[in-house]
Scaffold this active site. Structure first.
Site, short mmCIF file in Angstrom:
data_model
loop_
_atom_site.label_atom_id
_atom_site.label_comp_id
_atom_site.label_asym_id
_atom_site.label_seq_id
_atom_site.Cartn_x
_atom_site.Cartn_y
_atom_site.Cartn_z
N TYR A 124 -42.82 -11.75 -3.80
CA TYR A 124 -42.51 -11.94 -5.22
C TYR A 124 -43.27 -13.14 -5.81
CZ TYR A 124 -38.64 -8.61 -4.67
OH TYR A 124 -37.89 -7.49 -4.43
N LYS A 178 -40.42 -6.46 9.76
CA LYS A 178 -41.19 -5.22 9.97
C LYS A 178 -42.34 -5.60 10.91
CE LYS A 178 -41.98 -0.87 8.96
NZ LYS A 178 -41.13 0.21 9.49
N ASP A 218 -36.30 -0.83 8.21
CA ASP A 218 -35.91 0.56 7.95
C ASP A 218 -34.65 0.90 8.74
OD1 ASP A 218 -37.62 0.08 10.08
OD2 ASP A 218 -38.69 1.99 9.94
N ASP A 266 -33.60 -8.58 -1.03
CA ASP A 266 -33.25 -8.07 -2.35
C ASP A 266 -32.65 -6.67 -2.22
OD1 ASP A 266 -33.11 -7.67 -5.06
OD2 ASP A 266 -35.26 -7.66 -5.42
N ASP A 279 -28.29 -5.55 -2.09
CA ASP A 279 -27.68 -4.64 -3.07
C ASP A 279 -27.00 -3.48 -2.36
OD1 ASP A 279 -28.50 -6.12 -5.22
OD2 ASP A 279 -29.21 -4.39 -6.35
#
Ligand code: NAD
Length: 362
Positions: free
Chosen positions: A141, A192, A224, A248, A252
């Site tokens: 980001y 990852k 994943d 992020d 959620d």
């Protein structure tokens, strides 16, 4: 010891939910002898309206001096047409960046009384108590270079950079291990590393930091798989630590396990555990000013404030227990209301919580 707190009501339902927080602070001061000095300032749309900037210099100065900050929420449709720099959300992002609040703690805790509110089966989520530690000021980001360029031939190409320095990984790892030490002492680092070099460095660095925390069990999981495990068997986790983008998305997902956005607190901490505490929801303009908002996410954010910034773990436990008492007594705001429970407004829910906390003291 005296603590200076800054409250930032913000926009929409912000002022009404923060008002319940101020009631709770007053109760903690009078009944539990907490020495609190409370300041209030403008942030977001309210600040734009008053002085043309979403983060006025005076607010930033008070925020720097405070031991901890309680925020309601910012934003609203009336500000959507403003220039980017004047948008309410820019004020909040600037505040996080200015104070170097790099560790975002998001618990997903399901009160047993609300098990029916989750979209997952009650047996999968009942007793759920996990915490995601998300790196908040680095990663893709913020990475440079970034942009959209036009290639020879006219086709456009968009690009961002996923980058982490060892020092950034180390400091978020230390926050996560310290957090896990206060809980069940299990930390799962999500990356990852099978594909990304950044994740290889992330994993190596987290492993090295682990040597300082022999009492915490460290595991690793690919992102994943973590997404799948969060909905398959979320109770296997205690604390999860991960980078900005993975955090992020996963946080959620974890929030939804508990059913209502009106129940979930968050903390964003710097290296010295100074923090900004806020409910994870927004300013809910659709119900603002109608005494319908659920203040419990804000009140649970105060429990986090007590635990992480003021080192008052027993008081934090007492506030969380009082929330359980209020739910057990059947009090429900509209977002969590089910037949057979008692529908109350924001003010009445705030009063009930303070009463329940007082009752525990007697
Ligand atoms: P929202 O979280 O404000 O609302 C989503 C839905 O949840 C709405 O139906 C709302 O009524 C309900 N809801 C939210 N909080 C509730 C509560 N405490 N009690 C009962 N119901 C509640 O999200 P949105 O509608 O996408 O955003 C509204 C505004 O908030 C936007 O301007 C957005 O930019 C801003 N926002 C701010 C923050 C923040 O301040 N950290 C976070 C998210 C969104």
């Amino acid at each position: 010891m005296s603590h200076t707190l800054l409250v930032l009501p913000g926009d929409g339902i912000g002022p009404e939910i923060v008002r319940q927080g101020v009631k709770l602070f007053a109760c903690l001061a009078s009944e539990f002898r907490l020495d609190l000095h409370i300041e209030e300032a403008l942030l977001g749309g309210a600040a734009v309206d008053a002085c043309g900037s979403p983060l006025p210099a005076e607010t930033l100065a008070l925020a720097r001096e405070a031991d901890a900050i309680l925020l309601g929420a910012v934003g609203g449709p009336q500000y959507d047409g403003l220039a980017r720099e004047q948008r309410p959300e820019r004020g909040l992002l600037a505040l996080r960046a200015e104070l170097q609040l790099f560790a975002n703690l998001r618990p997903a805790l399901l009160f047993p009384q609300l098990a029916a509110a989750s979209t997952l089966k009650a047996e999968v989520v009942s007793g759920l108590d996990i915490l995601i530690v998300r790196e908040l000021t680095g990663g893709i980001y913020f990475g440079q270079p970034r942009g959209i360029e036009t290639l020879a031939g006219g086709e456009r190409r968009g690009f961002n950079t996923l980058v982490y320095r060892e020092s950034e990984i180390e400091r978020i790892a230390h926050s996560a291990f310290a957090t896990a030490q206060r809980r069940q002492r299990r930390l799962c680092s999500v990356d990852k590393a099978n594909v990304l070099e950044v994740s290889e460095l992330w994993r190596e660095t987290v492993q090295r930091v682990a040597e300082d925390y022999p009492g915490v069990e460290l595991t690793h999981m690919y992102v994943d798989n973590a997404a799948m495990q969060l909905v398959r068997a979320p109770k296997q986790f205690d604390v999860i630590v991960t980078g900005n983008m993975f955090g992020d998305i996963l946080s959620d997902c974890a929030a939804m396990l508990t059913g209502s956005i009106g129940m979930l607190p968050s903390a964003s901490l710097d290296a010295g555990n100074k923090g900004l505490y806020e409910p994870i929801h927004g300013s809910a303009p659709d119900i603002a000013g109608q005494d319908q908002a659920n203040p419990l996410a804000t009140l649970l954010s105060i429990a986090m404030l007590l635990r992480y910034s003021l080192d008052e773990g027993a008081l934090a436990d007492a506030v969380e227990t009082a929330v359980g008492d209020v739910l057990e007594a059947g009090y429900r705001t509209a977002d969590i209301h089910t037949p057979g429970t008692r529908l109350v407004g924001c003010e009445a829910m705030g009063d009930a919580l303070v009463d329940a906390l007082r009752a525990r003291r007697r």
